[in-house]
Design an enzyme around this catalytic site. Structure first.
Site, PDB file in Angstrom:
ATOM      1  CG  ASP A 299     -13.663   7.252   6.412  1.00 57.54           C
ATOM      2  OD1 ASP A 299     -14.632   7.071   6.967  1.00 57.54           O
ATOM      3  OD2 ASP A 299     -13.137   6.624   5.383  1.00 57.54           O
TER       4      ASP A 299
ATOM      5  CE  LYS B  82     -19.850   7.583   3.279  1.00 56.44           C
ATOM      6  NZ  LYS B  82     -18.830   8.203   2.373  1.00 56.44           N
TER       7      LYS B  82
HETATM    8  O1  MRU Z   1     -17.498   6.005   1.455  1.00 52.46           O
HETATM    9  P1  MRU Z   1     -17.230   4.876   2.480  1.00 52.46           P
HETATM   10  O2  MRU Z   1     -18.364   4.049   2.364  1.00 52.46           O
HETATM   11  O3  MRU Z   1     -15.899   4.455   2.396  1.00 52.46           O
HETATM   12  O4  MRU Z   1     -17.334   5.537   3.973  1.00 52.46           O
HETATM   13  C1  MRU Z   1     -17.039   4.473   4.881  1.00 52.46           C
HETATM   14  C2  MRU Z   1     -17.196   4.902   6.348  1.00 52.46           C
HETATM   15  O5  MRU Z   1     -17.509   6.273   6.573  1.00 52.46           O
HETATM   16  C3  MRU Z   1     -16.995   4.138   7.589  1.00 52.46           C
HETATM   17  O6  MRU Z   1     -17.998   4.542   8.583  1.00 52.46           O
HETATM   18  C4  MRU Z   1     -15.470   4.457   7.729  1.00 52.46           C
HETATM   19  O7  MRU Z   1     -14.719   4.082   6.784  1.00 52.46           O
HETATM   20  C5  MRU Z   1     -15.045   3.165   9.094  1.00 52.46           C
HETATM   21  S1  MRU Z   1     -14.865   1.741   8.456  1.00 52.46           S
HETATM   22  C6  MRU Z   1     -14.535   0.720   9.630  1.00 52.46           C
END
Ligand code: MRU
Length: 357
Positions: free
Chosen positions: A238, A249
């Site tokens: 992220d 995550k």
């Molecule tokens: O809370 P989320 O579902 O938005 O978390 C998403 C993630 O952690 C993904 O691994 C990350 O955004 C990379 S997406 C290409």
């Protein structure tokens, strides 16, 4: 592209409601800035690049609602909507990157421009953000595909697939490209507590694409690695700092520690929009704290007594020292990452071969 998580057609913003998967594939319209904010906050649309794409169109939707009178009012309105959408989730830098692109288009508008001219310029920018994201996903997939050998076991966490992006994925783009190249391999998907993006979204996507996927609970990863089933780990991110520290995550950091303990390579796959060039390292990455009920009553079903303490950070930061390589649209970067990531932040489309594998 196996699905279109965010679409814009005839002035209508539509998303796949990811909270309804895998039970049903439902598209919902987002007609107001507030509905875009809610969709991001409640994870109807989620995944760093998809959040950025959706927010870019959200600026258009929000501007239309306010119908400002003068050119100056219009620029101020764009900033207001962008500031508002930026309060939806703090960790994915793609959100702020996309909103900044929309702000810059408004700032560059001529003071004599009509509302239609500004609207058209903003629409072109949001469509470009979406199209570029899909293109970058395919380039990431092509860059990383050779990492997955015939017969390999690949572990991934959360969902960094088509659903998390404009439609091509990041970590899963690598998996899709290896699949299209004809290699057979086994993906292990962590279920990804507490909201089960791995079980609900990654398993759904891969199964739908005909790629063998085996679901495991998060706490099984160590055992599955010791059994020799995993040859590499690939996840998304992220926000990545200039030194390569990567927020993803919650649970990703633990996987990286386990991968190191078992001598398994650990890769992250990101487009350049996930790099935060303002941060030297991961200590400055804001970690989203989410509602207690996501842990005590996931999906509305109570599984813990009321009145207890709960801690629910949605992300963790994996130190660069645990990352084997960063797969980007330009190729695979080896550690130390600082030089290559600084070039990624400024180079646009070209990076020197010296920093790439
Ligand atoms: O809370 P989320 O579902 O938005 O978390 C998403 C993630 O952690 C993904 O691994 C990350 O955004 C990379 S997406 C290409």
């Amino acid at each position: 592209v196996s699905c279109e998580p965010v679409t814009w057609a005839d002035g209508t913003l539509r998303i796949i409601d990811q909270t309804r998967l895998p039970r049903e594939l439902i598209y919902v319209e987002l007609p107001t800035a507030a509905s875009v904010w809610d969709a991001i906050k409640t994870l109807q649309v989620r995944g760093a690049p998809a959040i950025g794409v959706c927010a870019a169109f959200g600026v258009l939707v929000g501007l239309r609602e306010t119908a400002p009178a003068t050119a100056g009012d219009r620029v101020r309105a764009v900033h207001q909507v962008a500031d508002y959408l930026g309060t939806s989730r703090p960790t994915a830098v793609n959100l702020f990157w996309a909103l900044d692109r929309m702000r810059r288009v408004a700032d560059a508008a001529d003071t004599g421009d009509t509302a239609e001219a500004l609207g058209a310029a903003l629409e072109r920018e949001a469509c470009a953000i979406l199209a570029e994201d899909i293109e970058l996903g395919h380039r990431i997939g092509a860059a990383g595909a050779a990492l997955i050998r015939e017969g390999a076991g690949v572990l991934t966490h959360c969902n960094a697939g088509a659903l998390a992006t404009g439609g091509a994925g990041t970590a899963l783009a690598v998996i899709y490209h290896a699949h299209v190249a004809g290699r057979r391999f086994q993906v292990y998907a962590d279920e990804t507590r507490p909201l089960l993006q791995g079980a609900r979204l990654t398993a759904w996507e891969l199964h739908r694409a005909g790629i063998p996927v085996t679901l495991i609970c998060d706490n099984m990863a160590a055992q599955v690695m010791r059994e020799g089933r995993i040859d590499l780990v690939i996840v998304g991110a992220d926000r990545v700092a200039r030194n390569g520290d990567a927020a993803n995550k919650i649970g990703t950091y633990g996987l990286a520690v386990l991968a190191r303990a078992h001598g398994i390579p650990f890769y992250i796959a990101i487009p350049s929009s996930t790099l935060d060039p303002a941060l030297n390292d991961g200590t400055g990455i804001p970690i989203e704290q989410r509602a207690e009920e996501e842990i005590t009553a996931p999906f509305g079903y109570p599984i813990a007594p009321e009145g207890i303490g709960v801690y629910n950070p949605a992300f963790d930061v994996t130190p660069a020292s645990l990352i084997t390589g960063i797969i980007t649209e330009h190729g695979i970067m080896d550690p130390p990452f600082t030089d290559s990531l600084c070039q990624l932040g400024t180079a646009g489309t070209q990076l020197s071969g010296a920093v790439l594998r």
